[in-house]
Design an enzyme around this catalytic site. Structure first.
Site, short mmCIF file in Angstrom:
data_model
loop_
_atom_site.label_atom_id
_atom_site.label_comp_id
_atom_site.label_asym_id
_atom_site.label_seq_id
_atom_site.Cartn_x
_atom_site.Cartn_y
_atom_site.Cartn_z
CB SER A 188 -8.14 0.74 2.53
OG SER A 188 -8.36 1.79 3.53
CG HIS A 234 -4.62 -3.28 2.77
ND1 HIS A 234 -3.32 -3.12 3.56
CD2 HIS A 234 -4.89 -1.86 2.44
CE1 HIS A 234 -3.01 -1.74 3.59
NE2 HIS A 234 -3.92 -1.07 2.90
CE LYS A 257 -9.04 4.56 3.65
NZ LYS A 257 -9.58 4.45 5.10
CD GLU A 277 -2.13 -6.36 4.48
OE1 GLU A 277 -2.28 -5.30 4.98
OE2 GLU A 277 -2.30 -6.57 3.35
CB CYS A 304 -0.93 0.08 1.10
SG CYS A 304 -2.41 1.15 0.92
#
Length: 313
Positions: free
Chosen positions: A192, A235, A163, A237, A142
Site C-alpha cells: 500500500s 506490509h 497507488k 503485519e 514501507c
C-alpha cells in the site's frame, strides 16, 4: 516465550483473546533472564491498530521481548487518544540514551510528500543516525524503508501515478539466506504505497542484498550484509481487513482508488478479503529476531558492546 507489554495496554487483551502468549509487566518482573529489548517507533496516525499488528508478529518468537512503544514528537494526535499516548508511549528524546537489541520503524502516510517537507524530517534523521550506534538491527517498514534508504545512501524513490495497493506474489531471490529461511519459493505480501526504488538503485550499494521481489510490486525485502538494516517495502503485519479499510476510506474521500488486486474473492469488493500472507509475515519477523538480533546481540547491552559484537573487534 512471550512479549512483555504494559498491563493495561489494549493489545494485551486483544492478543490474549487470540490465544497469543503475552506477558504482563507484573508477571515478567518475577523472571530472572536476559530478555530482548525492542523499540517500536510508531509513525502511523492510528497507533493502537499498528501496535497490535506488530506485537502480533513479535509474539511467536520463543524469546521474551521487552517492548518500548516510542513516538517521534509530543504533538496531539487526531486518531489516537492522548491518554493512550501518555500512558504507553515514550518520546524518542526520552529513550535515546538507551540501547536496544532491535528497532522497528513503521510506515507513515507520507508517500506523496518530499522528505524535506515532512515536519519531523530532521528528527527522523536523528533516529536513523542514533540507531547506527545504539541498536543491533533495525527493521524499516514501507515509508520508513524508503526514507532510510534516502538518508543513508541517497536513493530517492520514484512516485507512482497510482497507488500500489493489493496482495502480490513474490519470489525469494537469494538462496540460503537466514532472513528468508523457511519461505516458500513464492509468497504473498500486501503493499500500500506510492513510492518505489528500482532494483538498479539497490544494486548500486554493494553491501545491500535484494532478498525478495515481485514482478508487479518491485523490490520487497532488502538487508545489509552485516544484518543491521532490514528494508521491508510492503506490509506483512497487516490484518486481513486493513487494505479493505484503506480502500473504503479512499472511496469516501473521492480519491477514486483502484480495487486492491488479488485481495477480494473474485476481485469483487462486495466479497470478503482473502488473507494469504500471515504465515509469511510471522516467519519474517521470527527470522529477523532470531538471526539478525538474538544471534548477534551482546549479553551486555550497551553502545560499546553493540559495536564490538558487530565489528568482531
Amino acid at each position: 516465550m512471550p512479549i512483555k507489554i504494559p498491563d493495561q495496554l489494549p493489545a494485551l487483551s486483544i492478543l490474549g483473546n487470540e490465544n497469543i502468549f503475552v506477558m504482563s509487566e507484573h508477571r515478567a518482573a518475577n523472571q530472572d533472564i536476559r530478555p530482548m529489548e525492542m523499540a517500536i517507533l510508531n509513525l502511523m496516525p492510528n497507533k493502537i491498530e499498528t501496535e497490535v499488528q506488530i506485537l502480533r508478529m513479535l509474539s511467536n518468537t520463543p524469546l521474551q521481548i521487552n517492548v518500548d512503544l516510542v513516538r517521534i514528537h509530543a504533538n496531539p494526535s487526531k486518531n489516537t487518544p492522548t491518554s493512550h499516548l501518555e500512558s504507553f508511549y515514550r518520546l524518542f528524546d526520552d529513550v535515546k540514551g538507551k540501547q536496544y537489541d532491535g528497532l522497528i520503524i513503521t510506515g507513515a502516510p507520507l508517500g506523496l510528500m518530499d522528505y524535506e517537507d515532512v515536519s519531523y524530517w530532521d528528527k527522523i534523521q536523528d533516529v536513523f543516525d542514533w540507531a547506527q550506534n545504539n541498536v543491533v538491527s533495525t527493521m524499516f517498514l514501507c515509508w520508513a524503508a524508503h526514507a532510510a534508504l534516502y538518508h543513508h545512501y541517497g536513493l530517492n524513490r520514484q512516485v507512482r501515478d497510482q497507488k500500489l495497493s493489493g496482495v502480490y506474489r513474490h519470489d525469494v531471490t537469494k538462496a540460503h539466506e537466514k532472513l528468508t529461511r523457511g519461505f516458500d519459493d513464492e509468497f504473498w505480501v500486501p503493499h500500500s504505497r506510492y513510492g518505489e526504488v528500482t532494483p538498479e538503485d539497490y544494486q548500486s550499494i554493494p553491501h545491500l542484498q535484494i532478498l525478495g521481489q515481485s514482478a508487479e510490486a518491485g523490490v520487497y525485502l532488502v538487508a545489509s550484509e552485516d544484518k543491521r538494516q532490514v528494508y521491508v517495502t510492503g506490509h506483512p503485519e497487516y490484518d486481513p481487513s486493513t487494505l479493505d479499510e484503506e480502500y473504503r476510506r479512499d472511496l469516501a474521500a473521492d480519491l477514486a482508488p483502484d480495487i486492491p488486486v488479488n485481495y477480494y474473492r473474485d476481485n469483487n469488493p462486495d466479497n470478503a478479503p482473502s488473507s494469504k500472507w500471515r504465515s509469511h509475515g510471522s516467519l519474517l519477523f521470527n527470522n529477523w529476531i532470531n538471526y539478525y538480533v538474538y544471534q548477534i546481540t551482546p549479553y551486555q547491552l550497551d553502545a560499546e558492546h553493540i559495536q564490538t559484537s558487530i565489528t568482531g573487534e
